[in-house]
Design an enzyme around this catalytic site. Sequence first.
Site, PDB file in Angstrom:
ATOM      1  CG  ASP A  41      -8.017   2.027  -4.629  1.00  0.00           C
ATOM      2  OD1 ASP A  41      -7.349   0.843  -3.748  1.00  0.00           O
ATOM      3  OD2 ASP A  41      -6.774   1.838  -5.496  1.00  0.00           O
ATOM      4  CD  GLU A  67      -4.325  -5.388  -1.528  1.00  0.00           C
ATOM      5  OE1 GLU A  67      -3.220  -4.525  -1.802  1.00  0.00           O
ATOM      6  OE2 GLU A  67      -4.871  -4.246  -2.798  1.00  0.00           O
ATOM      7  CG  HIS A 107      -1.492  -7.109  -4.961  1.00  0.00           C
ATOM      8  ND1 HIS A 107      -2.904  -6.596  -5.883  1.00  0.00           N
ATOM      9  CD2 HIS A 107      -1.902  -5.415  -5.190  1.00  0.00           C
ATOM     10  CE1 HIS A 107      -3.335  -5.070  -6.680  1.00  0.00           C
ATOM     11  NE2 HIS A 107      -2.728  -4.501  -5.365  1.00  0.00           N
ATOM     12  CE1 TYR A 163      -6.576  -6.079  -8.712  1.00  0.00           C
ATOM     13  CE2 TYR A 163      -4.683  -6.905  -9.861  1.00  0.00           C
ATOM     14  CZ  TYR A 163      -5.140  -6.379 -10.269  1.00  0.00           C
ATOM     15  OH  TYR A 163      -4.358  -4.586  -9.485  1.00  0.00           O
ATOM     16  CD  GLN A 201      -6.580  -0.153   0.031  1.00  0.00           C
ATOM     17  OE1 GLN A 201      -6.388   0.373   1.123  1.00  0.00           O
ATOM     18  NE2 GLN A 201      -6.849   0.572  -0.900  1.00  0.00           N
ATOM     19  CG  HIS A 237       1.566  -2.304  -3.846  1.00  0.00           C
ATOM     20  ND1 HIS A 237       0.793  -2.077  -2.712  1.00  0.00           N
ATOM     21  CD2 HIS A 237       0.973  -2.529  -5.056  1.00  0.00           C
ATOM     22  CE1 HIS A 237      -0.191  -2.551  -3.178  1.00  0.00           C
ATOM     23  NE2 HIS A 237      -1.041  -2.147  -4.943  1.00  0.00           N
ATOM     24  CG  ASN A 262      -2.414   0.425   0.480  1.00  0.00           C
ATOM     25  OD1 ASN A 262      -1.743   1.545   0.167  1.00  0.00           O
ATOM     26  ND2 ASN A 262      -3.327   0.070   1.148  1.00  0.00           N
ATOM     27  NE  ARG A 263      -1.388   5.016  -4.106  1.00  0.00           N
ATOM     28  CZ  ARG A 263      -2.471   3.776  -4.305  1.00  0.00           C
ATOM     29  NH1 ARG A 263      -3.068   3.340  -3.799  1.00  0.00           N
ATOM     30  NH2 ARG A 263      -2.673   3.908  -5.471  1.00  0.00           N
TER      31      ARG A 263
HETATM   32  C1  BGC Z   1      -4.002  -0.457  -4.409  1.00  0.00           C
HETATM   33  C2  BGC Z   1      -4.876   0.283  -6.096  1.00  0.00           C
HETATM   34  C3  BGC Z   1      -3.426   0.182  -6.900  1.00  0.00           C
HETATM   35  C4  BGC Z   1      -3.299  -1.373  -6.620  1.00  0.00           C
HETATM   36  C5  BGC Z   1      -2.467  -1.632  -8.017  1.00  0.00           C
HETATM   37  C6  BGC Z   1      -4.020  -1.411  -5.031  1.00  0.00           C
HETATM   38  O1  BGC Z   1      -3.787  -2.427  -3.648  1.00  0.00           O
HETATM   39  O2  BGC Z   1      -5.023  -0.159  -3.464  1.00  0.00           O
HETATM   40  O3  BGC Z   1      -4.587   1.624  -5.745  1.00  0.00           O
HETATM   41  O4  BGC Z   1      -3.646   0.771  -7.749  1.00  0.00           O
HETATM   42  O5  BGC Z   1      -3.363  -2.023  -5.916  1.00  0.00           O
HETATM   43  O6  BGC Z   1      -2.463  -2.621  -8.348  1.00  0.00           O
END
Ligand code: BGC
Length: 373
Positions: free
Chosen positions: A273, A337, A202, A204, A309, A131, A105-106
């Site tokens: 998100d 996540e 991560h 999907y 997340q 990330h 995350n950020r």
């Molecule tokens: C984030 C998204 C991001 C993505 C990238 C996610 O965990 O929250 O904002 O674009 O990851 O794959």
Amino acid sequence: MKKTVYLLALTALVASCAPEKKPEMALLNAKDFEATVDGKEIELFTIKNNDIAAQVTNFGARIVSLFALDKDGEYQDVVWGYESIDAYLKATDKYSGPVVGRFGNRIGKGQFTLDGREYQLSINDGENHLHGGAGGFSTKIWDAKQLNDSTVTMSYFSADGEEGYPGNLTITLTYTATADCALKLTYSATTDQTTIINPTSHAYFNLNGTSDNAMEHTLMIAADSFTPTDKGLIPTGEIRSVAGTPLDFRAATTIGERIESDYEPIVFGGGYDHNWIFSKQSLEHPQVRLYSAKSGIEMIMYTDQPAVQFYSGNFMDGIDTGKRGDKHNYRTGVALEAQNYPDAPNHDNFPSSVLKIGETYTQTTIYKFSIRK
Ligand code: BGC
């Protein structure tokens, strides 16, 4: 005779996810993952237990395929991925299935202060760090070993200063396919200097197989609150109740139902998100339930982490071609996540992500599958 019937009934109860027939699994070929990058061997491993199977690679400690049975007794591959290492290396999408870190995350502007010292991490998302940076854990070749049919363990040594993080850190992740139809992820990490850590998987998910629109899935998140952000998706520090907002997933709701809302956080995220804070932090509680009526597959996420997340694939753009020719289209997968809150190092009211010498970071996250008819 009576005893035999009883035993059969008991077996059926224990192996409640077992099919009557053995359907085919579209397993990928390990040969298509053999490569040497930076002097390290990349491999594809297959783990199985009862009716769950996963394929994982040591390139980014990544989940490549995950097979669960649907209501018709067929296996569905419920995660996004690519069919060869070449395809992974070429893809514009970098985050299908890996472990992201050191801090998933950020982190706002990639800056934080630790023990009175300021650190600057690499910047790879506008003006922010995402990330673990462009050279984060998801890009590394981990050392991997298959321990038995159902278990693979991987580890990575992240040197002091990598992507700007302090401290030599060693992280280990073990993937286990468990007898009760789950994929279990157990992490541990140690450091030789105070640092920060927040790894997460991560993957999907799409419970219909990966080319389908995932917005018809229903979702439950056992969270009373979330962390609103600025336009760059950096938390403001506020902890806001989900009540009365399109982020209230305490009761299972179809994902697509409120995703076009003009509620500011949804507009900022371009859909979902956001970071949801679990009402109760506990590995024993079903924290997230994802379900597709089409396949009948339900996935429950258990985790000891404080938050999740939920990202609804808003940046998926159809450019990359995945397994079996699937297009990486808009919102065809959702990431769930398990993690600490984003930007935690910059907010005293968020749980700490600091790891000190002598301490061990641990995380357990479980994705458990069942069929609802
Ligand atoms: C984030 C998204 C991001 C993505 C990238 C996610 O965990 O929250 O904002 O674009 O990851 O794959």
